[in-house]
Design a protein around this motif. Sequence first.
Motif, PDB file in Angstrom:
ATOM      1  N   VAL A  80      84.038  93.311 111.162  1.00  0.00           N
ATOM      2  CA  VAL A  80      83.715  94.396 110.244  1.00  0.00           C
ATOM      3  C   VAL A  80      82.199  94.535 110.155  1.00  0.00           C
ATOM      4  N   LEU A  81      81.707  95.751 110.346  1.00  0.00           N
ATOM      5  CA  LEU A  81      80.282  96.042 110.153  1.00  0.00           C
ATOM      6  C   LEU A  81      80.144  96.985 108.972  1.00  0.00           C
ATOM      7  N   ALA A  82      79.149  96.726 108.118  1.00  0.00           N
ATOM      8  CA  ALA A  82      78.976  97.533 106.916  1.00  0.00           C
ATOM      9  C   ALA A  82      77.530  97.972 106.800  1.00  0.00           C
ATOM     10  N   ASP A  83      77.302  99.100 106.098  1.00  0.00           N
ATOM     11  CA  ASP A  83      75.913  99.570 106.029  1.00  0.00           C
ATOM     12  C   ASP A  83      75.143  99.013 104.820  1.00  0.00           C
ATOM     13  N   LEU A  84      75.440  99.454 103.609  1.00  0.00           N
ATOM     14  CA  LEU A  84      74.571  99.142 102.472  1.00  0.00           C
ATOM     15  C   LEU A  84      75.372  98.759 101.237  1.00  0.00           C
ATOM     16  N   GLY A  85      74.726  98.069 100.325  1.00  0.00           N
ATOM     17  CA  GLY A  85      75.200  97.904  98.939  1.00  0.00           C
ATOM     18  C   GLY A  85      76.693  97.692  98.793  1.00  0.00           C
ATOM     19  N   SER A  86      77.365  98.674  98.229  1.00  0.00           N
ATOM     20  CA  SER A  86      78.778  98.488  97.898  1.00  0.00           C
ATOM     21  C   SER A  86      79.641  98.332  99.139  1.00  0.00           C
ATOM     22  N   ALA A  87      79.211  98.858 100.287  1.00  0.00           N
ATOM     23  CA  ALA A  87      79.989  98.668 101.511  1.00  0.00           C
ATOM     24  C   ALA A  87      80.031  97.181 101.860  1.00  0.00           C
ATOM     25  N   ASN A 129      81.548 105.982  87.982  1.00  0.00           N
ATOM     26  CA  ASN A 129      82.264 104.954  88.733  1.00  0.00           C
ATOM     27  C   ASN A 129      82.992 103.980  87.811  1.00  0.00           C
ATOM     28  N   LEU A 130      82.279 103.482  86.796  1.00  0.00           N
ATOM     29  CA  LEU A 130      82.901 102.506  85.902  1.00  0.00           C
ATOM     30  C   LEU A 130      83.999 103.138  85.062  1.00  0.00           C
ATOM     31  N   HIS A 131      83.788 104.394  84.680  1.00  0.00           N
ATOM     32  CA  HIS A 131      84.826 105.085  83.919  1.00  0.00           C
ATOM     33  C   HIS A 131      86.105 105.193  84.745  1.00  0.00           C
ATOM     34  N   ARG A 135      91.104  93.133  90.087  1.00  0.00           N
ATOM     35  CA  ARG A 135      91.648  93.773  91.272  1.00  0.00           C
ATOM     36  C   ARG A 135      91.521  95.303  91.182  1.00  0.00           C
ATOM     37  N   GLN A 136      91.796  95.852  90.015  1.00  0.00           N
ATOM     38  CA  GLN A 136      91.675  97.300  89.827  1.00  0.00           C
ATOM     39  C   GLN A 136      90.235  97.760  90.030  1.00  0.00           C
ATOM     40  N   LEU A 137      89.289  96.986  89.505  1.00  0.00           N
ATOM     41  CA  LEU A 137      87.883  97.383  89.629  1.00  0.00           C
ATOM     42  C   LEU A 137      87.439  97.349  91.089  1.00  0.00           C
ATOM     43  N   ILE A 138      87.856  96.303  91.819  1.00  0.00           N
ATOM     44  CA  ILE A 138      87.495  96.197  93.236  1.00  0.00           C
ATOM     45  C   ILE A 138      88.023  97.404  94.004  1.00  0.00           C
ATOM     46  N   SER A 139      89.238  97.848  93.660  1.00  0.00           N
ATOM     47  CA  SER A 139      89.848  98.894  94.485  1.00  0.00           C
ATOM     48  C   SER A 139      89.555 100.308  94.011  1.00  0.00           C
ATOM     49  N   THR A 140      89.018 100.508  92.810  1.00  0.00           N
ATOM     50  CA  THR A 140      88.886 101.897  92.340  1.00  0.00           C
ATOM     51  C   THR A 140      87.464 102.350  92.018  1.00  0.00           C
ATOM     52  N   VAL A 141      86.522 101.433  91.828  1.00  0.00           N
ATOM     53  CA  VAL A 141      85.202 101.861  91.338  1.00  0.00           C
ATOM     54  C   VAL A 141      84.421 102.665  92.389  1.00  0.00           C
ATOM     55  N   GLY A 142      84.395 102.200  93.639  1.00  0.00           N
ATOM     56  CA  GLY A 142      83.739 102.967  94.695  1.00  0.00           C
ATOM     57  C   GLY A 142      82.250 102.699  94.840  1.00  0.00           C
ATOM     58  N   GLY A 143      81.657 101.974  93.901  1.00  0.00           N
ATOM     59  CA  GLY A 143      80.251 101.588  93.993  1.00  0.00           C
ATOM     60  C   GLY A 143      80.127 100.082  93.918  1.00  0.00           C
ATOM     61  N   ALA A 144      78.887  99.582  93.970  1.00  0.00           N
ATOM     62  CA  ALA A 144      78.670  98.137  94.005  1.00  0.00           C
ATOM     63  C   ALA A 144      79.174  97.441  92.740  1.00  0.00           C
ATOM     64  N   SER A 145      79.204  98.163  91.613  1.00  0.00           N
ATOM     65  CA  SER A 145      79.670  97.516  90.384  1.00  0.00           C
ATOM     66  C   SER A 145      81.146  97.131  90.476  1.00  0.00           C
ATOM     67  N   GLY A 146      81.909  97.763  91.352  1.00  0.00           N
ATOM     68  CA  GLY A 146      83.333  97.419  91.505  1.00  0.00           C
ATOM     69  C   GLY A 146      83.543  95.997  91.993  1.00  0.00           C
ATOM     70  N   PRO A 147      83.032  95.671  93.199  1.00  0.00           N
ATOM     71  CA  PRO A 147      83.169  94.288  93.646  1.00  0.00           C
ATOM     72  C   PRO A 147      82.460  93.289  92.742  1.00  0.00           C
ATOM     73  N   LEU A 148      81.359  93.687  92.115  1.00  0.00           N
ATOM     74  CA  LEU A 148      80.625  92.737  91.260  1.00  0.00           C
ATOM     75  C   LEU A 148      81.426  92.428  89.991  1.00  0.00           C
ATOM     76  N   TYR A 149      81.840  93.450  89.247  1.00  0.00           N
ATOM     77  CA  TYR A 149      82.661  93.184  88.052  1.00  0.00           C
ATOM     78  C   TYR A 149      84.036  92.631  88.438  1.00  0.00           C
TER      79      TYR A 149
END
Lengths: 138, 206
Positions: free
Chosen positions: A73-80, B40-42, B69-83
């Motif tokens: 898996v290759l990813a670009d930035l931040g949340s990816a 995103n968080l909303h 699990r919900q946050l990882i799969s629905t947030v779409g930004g970095a805060s999802g995997p972090l929270y």
Amino acid sequence: MSETGTGPVGVVLVSHSAALARATAELATGLAPGGGEVLIEAAGGTEDGALGTSAALIVAAARAVDRGAGVAVLADLGSAVLTVKTLLAEEDELPPGTRLVDAPFVEGAVAAYVSAAAGADLDAVAAAAADAYAYRKV
Amino acid sequence: MLDAAFFRRWMTGAAALISREADRLTSLDSPIGDADHGTNLHRGFSAVATALEQEETPTPSAVLTLCGRQLISTVGGASGPLYGTLLRRAGKALGEAPEVSREELAAALGAGVQAVAALGGAAPGDKTMIDALAPAAEALATSFEAAREAAEQGAVDTTPLQARKGRASYVGERSIGHQDPGATSSALLFAALAETAAGGEGGSDE
């Protein structure tokens, strides 16, 4: 860790942008020798097409290219990057042998795909992608 | 002792608070980020609230694991995997106990904060959610109210800092003078926890 599968290694490209992921996949397949099974999938943007990252698209892409030999898996930035790392650390939805490869996105994608298409195993695919960092342009 | 119902009230309370504050989070994210933190968080916490209505969560661990699990799969930004990592690691640390003490929750959240710091590579002072989460998890060993205050103070104290991690680090010195959106949403999480503890029938130990 060696993989036991016989098929080719799969490649997944995770970008904030669906267009960027798709075009990078096209670039990689266009630069690889043809003939073999095409095992590269783009997982770009969110499920509704916006900029961002979708865990579901990443999981679906990894499953689509998995032939038992591992998935690079290759990813670009931040949340990816963070989403892939979190899926690997916290969840069990990715196929066994899925690995986040430390590589520049475009150059690494081409290197990973060309080596995977040539039959390299996951360690070699990851190494080829990482080697792309050594390609200086100036 | 804190049971699964307490944890469900905490998470639905957090969802309500995030919903109320979503516009503020997004406007904090506008000058130094990509103006999507509130949205995103909303989206993520709405999915959390829905999942809690639909799925069985018999233990505190089950609540946090489901929400993560919900946050990882629905947030779409970095805060999802972090929270998501914060809640899932904290959930794992709580094991299968039907009830946990505030001190046990503090220790579990401490483990979660460490996992978040490792995932994002952030240290205290980098102007990230860690600046609110780390002091809050520590203060939770004292009281819910102390944790709320530590998180709020940590968020406020990010204002003069220059961002060294995340999207805000790209704007360099221009990040100085803005309160960090991630630290601000982290403070909301602990505000919701303190409100749950203060208001809660069958859940508070204070």
